[in-house]
Design a protein around this motif. Structure first.
Motif, PDB file in Angstrom:
ATOM      1  N   HIS A   1      77.855  -4.716   9.181  1.00 41.91           N
ATOM      2  CA  HIS A   1      76.828  -4.332  10.152  1.00 41.91           C
ATOM      3  C   HIS A   1      75.724  -5.389  10.200  1.00 41.91           C
ATOM      4  O   HIS A   1      75.242  -5.750  11.280  1.00 41.91           O
ATOM      5  N   GLN A   2      75.326  -5.898   9.055  1.00 40.77           N
ATOM      6  CA  GLN A   2      74.287  -6.928   9.000  1.00 40.77           C
ATOM      7  C   GLN A   2      74.744  -8.201   9.708  1.00 40.77           C
ATOM      8  O   GLN A   2      73.928  -8.919  10.285  1.00 40.77           O
ATOM      9  N   LEU A   3      76.039  -8.451   9.675  1.00 35.69           N
ATOM     10  CA  LEU A   3      76.585  -9.646  10.308  1.00 35.69           C
ATOM     11  C   LEU A   3      76.748  -9.482  11.818  1.00 35.69           C
ATOM     12  O   LEU A   3      77.089 -10.442  12.500  1.00 35.69           O
ATOM     13  N   GLY A   4      76.536  -8.269  12.327  1.00 37.93           N
ATOM     14  CA  GLY A   4      76.588  -8.077  13.776  1.00 37.93           C
ATOM     15  C   GLY A   4      77.790  -7.325  14.287  1.00 37.93           C
ATOM     16  O   GLY A   4      77.996  -7.262  15.511  1.00 37.93           O
ATOM     17  N   PHE A   5      78.589  -6.732  13.406  1.00 39.02           N
ATOM     18  CA  PHE A   5      79.760  -5.960  13.852  1.00 39.02           C
ATOM     19  C   PHE A   5      79.288  -4.548  14.234  1.00 39.02           C
ATOM     20  O   PHE A   5      79.407  -3.604  13.461  1.00 39.02           O
ATOM     21  N   LYS A   6      78.789  -4.413  15.446  1.00 39.06           N
ATOM     22  CA  LYS A   6      78.138  -3.176  15.875  1.00 39.06           C
ATOM     23  C   LYS A   6      79.120  -2.100  16.302  1.00 39.06           C
ATOM     24  O   LYS A   6      78.723  -0.960  16.535  1.00 39.06           O
ATOM     25  N   HIS A   7      80.379  -2.455  16.446  1.00 39.86           N
ATOM     26  CA  HIS A   7      81.352  -1.450  16.880  1.00 39.86           C
ATOM     27  C   HIS A   7      82.076  -0.784  15.713  1.00 39.86           C
ATOM     28  O   HIS A   7      82.895   0.103  15.934  1.00 39.86           O
ATOM     29  N   LEU A   8      81.778  -1.187  14.498  1.00 40.68           N
ATOM     30  CA  LEU A   8      82.346  -0.516  13.318  1.00 40.68           C
ATOM     31  C   LEU A   8      81.429   0.655  12.968  1.00 40.68           C
ATOM     32  O   LEU A   8      80.674   0.608  12.000  1.00 40.68           O
ATOM     33  N   THR A   9      81.523   1.716  13.743  1.00 40.19           N
ATOM     34  CA  THR A   9      80.569   2.821  13.626  1.00 40.19           C
ATOM     35  C   THR A   9      81.157   4.059  12.958  1.00 40.19           C
ATOM     36  O   THR A   9      80.473   5.076  12.861  1.00 40.19           O
ATOM     37  N   GLN A  10      82.405   3.983  12.504  1.00 39.81           N
ATOM     38  CA  GLN A  10      82.988   5.119  11.798  1.00 39.81           C
ATOM     39  C   GLN A  10      82.517   5.132  10.344  1.00 39.81           C
ATOM     40  O   GLN A  10      81.865   4.199   9.874  1.00 39.81           O
TER      41      GLN A  10
ATOM     42  N   SER B   1      85.138  -7.220  18.246  1.00 38.83           N
ATOM     43  CA  SER B   1      85.339  -8.104  19.389  1.00 38.83           C
ATOM     44  C   SER B   1      85.345  -9.553  18.929  1.00 38.83           C
ATOM     45  O   SER B   1      84.827  -9.887  17.851  1.00 38.83           O
ATOM     46  N   LEU B   2      85.904 -10.423  19.756  1.00 38.37           N
ATOM     47  CA  LEU B   2      85.887 -11.854  19.456  1.00 38.37           C
ATOM     48  C   LEU B   2      84.450 -12.357  19.416  1.00 38.37           C
ATOM     49  O   LEU B   2      84.117 -13.251  18.634  1.00 38.37           O
ATOM     50  N   TRP B   3      83.604 -11.788  20.245  1.00 35.63           N
ATOM     51  CA  TRP B   3      82.180 -12.135  20.257  1.00 35.63           C
ATOM     52  C   TRP B   3      81.565 -11.870  18.881  1.00 35.63           C
ATOM     53  O   TRP B   3      80.858 -12.720  18.334  1.00 35.63           O
ATOM     54  N   GLU B   4      81.835 -10.700  18.315  1.00 38.71           N
ATOM     55  CA  GLU B   4      81.265 -10.348  17.014  1.00 38.71           C
ATOM     56  C   GLU B   4      81.810 -11.254  15.916  1.00 38.71           C
ATOM     57  O   GLU B   4      81.067 -11.669  15.017  1.00 38.71           O
TER      58      GLU B   4
ATOM     59  N   GLN C   1      75.471 -21.234   6.504  1.00 33.35           N
ATOM     60  CA  GLN C   1      75.161 -20.930   5.102  1.00 33.35           C
ATOM     61  C   GLN C   1      74.416 -19.609   4.949  1.00 33.35           C
ATOM     62  O   GLN C   1      73.520 -19.466   4.116  1.00 33.35           O
ATOM     63  N   GLY C   2      74.797 -18.635   5.786  1.00 30.35           N
ATOM     64  CA  GLY C   2      74.204 -17.321   5.681  1.00 30.35           C
ATOM     65  C   GLY C   2      72.950 -17.115   6.496  1.00 30.35           C
ATOM     66  O   GLY C   2      72.355 -16.041   6.448  1.00 30.35           O
ATOM     67  N   LYS C   3      72.558 -18.113   7.265  1.00 34.87           N
ATOM     68  CA  LYS C   3      71.361 -17.996   8.103  1.00 34.87           C
ATOM     69  C   LYS C   3      71.789 -17.518   9.488  1.00 34.87           C
ATOM     70  O   LYS C   3      72.394 -18.254  10.253  1.00 34.87           O
ATOM     71  N   ALA C   4      71.464 -16.270   9.786  1.00 35.75           N
ATOM     72  CA  ALA C   4      71.881 -15.684  11.059  1.00 35.75           C
ATOM     73  C   ALA C   4      71.149 -16.340  12.215  1.00 35.75           C
ATOM     74  O   ALA C   4      69.992 -16.744  12.104  1.00 35.75           O
ATOM     75  N   LEU C   5      71.861 -16.454  13.349  1.00 36.39           N
ATOM     76  CA  LEU C   5      71.293 -17.040  14.561  1.00 36.39           C
ATOM     77  C   LEU C   5      71.862 -16.289  15.752  1.00 36.39           C
ATOM     78  O   LEU C   5      73.075 -16.124  15.863  1.00 36.39           O
TER      79      LEU C   5
ATOM     80  N   SER D   1      70.375  -3.668  10.223  1.00 36.16           N
ATOM     81  CA  SER D   1      69.498  -4.265   9.213  1.00 36.16           C
ATOM     82  C   SER D   1      69.802  -5.741   9.147  1.00 36.16           C
ATOM     83  O   SER D   1      70.939  -6.169   9.336  1.00 36.16           O
ATOM     84  N   LYS D   2      68.759  -6.524   8.912  1.00 35.17           N
ATOM     85  CA  LYS D   2      68.927  -7.959   8.929  1.00 35.17           C
ATOM     86  C   LYS D   2      69.598  -8.444   7.647  1.00 35.17           C
ATOM     87  O   LYS D   2      69.437  -7.872   6.581  1.00 35.17           O
ATOM     88  N   LEU D   3      70.336  -9.537   7.798  1.00 38.64           N
ATOM     89  CA  LEU D   3      71.016 -10.143   6.661  1.00 38.64           C
ATOM     90  C   LEU D   3      69.996 -10.919   5.836  1.00 38.64           C
ATOM     91  O   LEU D   3      69.278 -11.772   6.353  1.00 38.64           O
TER      92      LEU D   3
END
Length: 805
Positions: free
Chosen positions: A447-456, A473-476, A487-491, A524-526
């Motif tokens: 979820h922190q990495l942006g996988f918003k569709h893993l909601t189960q 999704s390929l986008w995620e 190196q773990g810095k989200a953008l 939540s932010k990474l």
């Protein structure tokens, strides 16, 4: 005088008085109904719909690439977002054609055409089926606004909305709103958009032939699409022209000439030069009042190269039942989308080309494994030199069969280092690692990495989460790998202008129906305290020698410059993925079928990797990328490739691996548990988890003496056998036997000798009871306990079943 009055009184008939009362009562009923009708018809005037209430919010947008090169103009996407024009800018011939075809008496009735309703009912009664409809233009506009299914309740709502439209708008305003919302095939809405897309002219310049052809489309936009069903559309055009002749708009000669006139259609590409999926997707993200020209982050030459390569690769894979692909290319420094391909050909409608594979939800296969290992290393759940057991493993799932993860090769490697487990995408070590980390903890990281569709819930995904049991999704995926590359810095990914972030993508289906209810996740932010583990995972994914067992050293994943890459294949070969990055770019590729039809044993390395390889080589044609940064804060030491410990003379292979500095003391002090010294000799002693795997091996792992061990049965096993079945046999099997030993192998069962031979297997006729099996060769002894139970044998099934505790 009194006499006549007396006669009248005497001859009066009471029955006439009763009849008069009945007429009065009937009159009251009709009066009541009339009042009710008038009241109902007056209500719409209390809640009228005015033209200002249904103004279409967005207009056409002209898109360019990052350097100002044109990408195309999106004229329309739906009934609310299209090119809206006043009636004065619509050809009078089209106005006549659409009124003749859809509502001849438009200017002579109210919201409903009562005459048409009566006619429709009489025709239906005579033919015993609905022959013609009675919907007016106002009712059709109401249906467009409501967008509800055709049910009796929806029909009543449609009538109510029609009355409200009539109460608040003039005939001209209703007609204008109607023309700007007309469904004109595909995702084209409104006469102006249709005129520009199909004929390349504004609606004001339509000829009679063009106008009558366009007016024929709304009757059935899907089956009368001019690109795919021109013959059917011409038949409907003939009907439109005949109605125009009947209504006196044109003469018969004019109608005949219009029908035979050649009407050239523009290209299917609708004025779009490149990136159609991206343009339509981005158009949905634009605010209501956007500029007429929108500059995007797309690199048009790169976009056109990727589109061409995607089409070529899919054509080469077509014999393997592969028909679709999607690609996303990101700039690692800025997060800009440089190329976005949703399918090989957006305009191939019959091949589901308009499906967007970048936003579609699919099972990701093994592409999530790098994030699991990074998390496990970060939490110190595992160490870089940890040895993971790639052996047959079973998990008891409540209410289901035993879960036994395996690889597509259906083989097991035994003891493997973390580097090899990740690089070769081994499933069992990944599942064992997830078991230690915890599904909930890993899901939170995703979820922190942006996988918003893993909601189960974590229980829904289970241990299969790391193997692709969820849908992403390929986008995620591209966004998560961008974080890994940084190196773990989200953008945030950017799509337009100078640093303008893309809005959250809308959930896209895959043609398989609804996905069920999803609850929103807590974002939540990474938080990255140290990039060392991210760099370490990158180092593992870029190690061509580490992945050589599964892919070979010189596969399509190995580029002539440093690149980290991971493949993935979903169950039944329905999806293949290759996602990877250099220091400059991140490239994510999906290959499969939009209808989820399985491919013919096409894996990620065979399906998506060729396209990924071509794009990566093209991106770095002019200049090779810089090498990846070495993992900071870690130290390299030699380790035994089998045990992960500090090498001894018994270790068959020594490799270099990174270690955490705080683990150096343990590295220096601990002895190698896999190669202990027993009676002055070094033996290979693997934990009990390896017993079943050892039993399958044709030879020992090394030249070191292996500890004598019973690998089958296992201690605590329970067997259920059929009663009085003479054909049943139970195999006893050993590992670690010495072929050069001078003494034979001695087998004992509950202390009684069974046999003595040089063979490492022995078949025993099972009997009910609790048994202690002992084996001895020279000075080495091993023993286990197991149980045998009997049941009445079934005549159709022989043998015994195995139950493990």
């Amino acid at each position: 005088m009194s006499y006549h009055w007396h006669r009248f009184t005497v001859n009066w008939n009471p029955q006439q008085w009763s009849l008069t009362k009945r007429y009065a009562k009937t009159l009251k009923v009709f009066l009541g109904l009339g009042v009710a009708v008038l009241t109902v018809r007056s209500l719409p005037y209390l809640a009228p719909i005015r033209a200002s209430d249904i103004v279409q919010s967005q207009q056409a947008a002209e898109f360019t690439d990052r350097n100002g090169l044109p990408l195309g103009t999106v004229l329309t996407r739906d009934q609310e977002h299209t090119v809206s024009v006043p009636l004065s800018q619509v050809s009078p011939q089209f106005l006549q054609a659409i009124i003749a075809a859809e509502d001849q008496r438009f200017y002579h009735h109210g919201a409903l055409d009562e005459r048409a309703i009566v006619r429709s009912l009489l025709e239906a009664l005579q033919a015993k089926q609905i022959v013609s409809g009675a919907s007016t233009i106002t009712m059709q506009l109401a249906r467009m606004l409501e967008n509800s299914p055709r049910t009796a309740q929806a029909k009543l709502q449609e009538i109510w909305t029609s009355w409200r439209l009539t109460a608040g708008m003039s005939k001209a305003e209703i007609l204008q709103a109607y023309l700007n919302r007309l469904p004109m095939g595909s995702n084209i809405y409104g006469v102006e958009a249709a005129s520009r897309i199909y004929f390349g002219v504004p609606a004001s310049d339509l000829t009679l032939a063009q106008a009558s052809l366009l007016a024929a489309i709304p009757n059935d936009p899907n089956r009368l699409n001019p690109y795919d069903h021109l013959l059917s559309l011409k038949k409907r055009q003939s009907y439109v022209l005949n109605r125009m002749v009947q209504d006196g708009y044109i003469t018969r000669n004019q109608g005949d000439r219009a029908y035979t006139e050649a009407t050239a259609l523009q290209s299917r590409q609708q004025g779009i030069v490149a990136a159609p999926h991206f343009l339509f997707w981005l158009a949905d993200q634009l605010p209501a009042h956007h500029p007429a020209q929108v500059r995007t982050t797309i690199d048009r030459p790169l976009q056109q190269f990727v589109e061409t390569q995607a089409l070529q690769v899919i054509r080469s894979l077509a014999p393997h039942n592969v028909h679709h692909a999607a690609v996303l290319v990101l700039d690692n420094q800025t997060g800009n989308v440089l190329a976005y391909v949703g399918s090989p050909d957006y305009f191939a409608r019959t091949q589901l080309g308009q499906n967007d594979g970048v936003q579609a939800l699919r099972q990701p296969g093994s592409t999530l494994k790098p994030f699991l290992y990074q998390l496990a290393l970060e939490n110190r759940t595992i160490q870089p030199n940890t040895i993971l057991a790639d052996v047959p493993t079973r998990y008891a799932i409540p209410g289901a069969r035993l879960y036994s993860p395996s690889d597509y090769s259906e083989t097991f490697q035994g003891p493997v280092r973390v580097r090899l487990a990740l690089a070769n995408s081994l499933n069992v070590p990944a599942v064992k690692t997830l078991e230690k980390v915890g599904v909930s903890t890993f899901l939170d990281r995703l979820h922190q990495l942006g996988f918003k569709h893993l909601t189960q819930t974590p229980e829904h995904y289970g241990l299969g989460l790391t193997l692709g049991s969820g849908e992403v999704s390929l986008w995620e995926l591209a966004q998560a790998y961008l974080t890994l590359a940084r190196q773990g810095k989200a953008l945030s990914i950017k799509c337009q202008g100078l640093g303008s972030e893309c809005k959250e993508s809308k959930e896209q289906g895959t043609g398989k129906g609804e996905r069920g209810n999803r609850s929103p996740i807590q974002n939540s932010k990474l938080k990255t305290q140290n990039p060392s583990t991210w760099l370490l995972v990158t180092d593992m994914l870029s190690d061509r020698y580490a992945r050589s067992r599964a892919f070979g050293v010189d596969s399509l994943l190995a580029l002539p410059f440093p690149a980290a890459v991971k493949t993935g294949t979903s169950s039944d070969y329905r999806d293949t993925w290759t996602v990877g990055f250099t220091t400059n770019y991140t490239v994510a590729v999906w290959v499969g079928n939009f209808d989820s039809a399985p491919m013919q044993k096409v894996s990620g390395a065979m399906g998506a990797a060729p396209l990924w390889n071509r794009i990566m080589l093209h991106l770095h044609e002019q200049q090779e990328p810089k090498p990846f940064q070495a993992p900071t804060g870690l130290v390299q030491r030699p380790i035994c490739a089998v045990s992960g410990a500090r090498p001894t003379s018994a270790c068959p292979a020594v490799v270099q691996e990174y270690l955490f500095p705080e683990e150096l003391a343990t590295y220096e002090q601990e002895s190698d548990r896999f190669f202990p010294t027993v009676n002055g000799k070094i033996q290979l002693k693997l934990p009990a988890d390896y017993n079943e795997w050892l039993a399958r091996q044709p030879k020992n792992l090394s030249s070191a003496t292996m500890e004598l061990r019973i690998v089958s049965p296992r201690s605590g096993d329970r067997f259920v056998i059929g009663k009085d079945d003479p054909s049943q046999r139970l195999e006893f099997k050993l590992a670690g036997t010495s072929k050069t030993a001078k003494t034979a192998i001695e087998w004992r069962l509950n202390g009684q000798p069974l046999a003595a031979s040089a063979a490492n297997t022995f078949f025993w006729k099972p009997q009910a009871g609790t048994w202690t099996l002992q084996v001895k060769q020279g000075q080495q002894i091993d023993q286990i306990k197991f149980e045998v139970q009997t049941i009445q044998a079934r005549p159709t099934r022989k043998g015994f079943s195995f139950v493990s505790k």
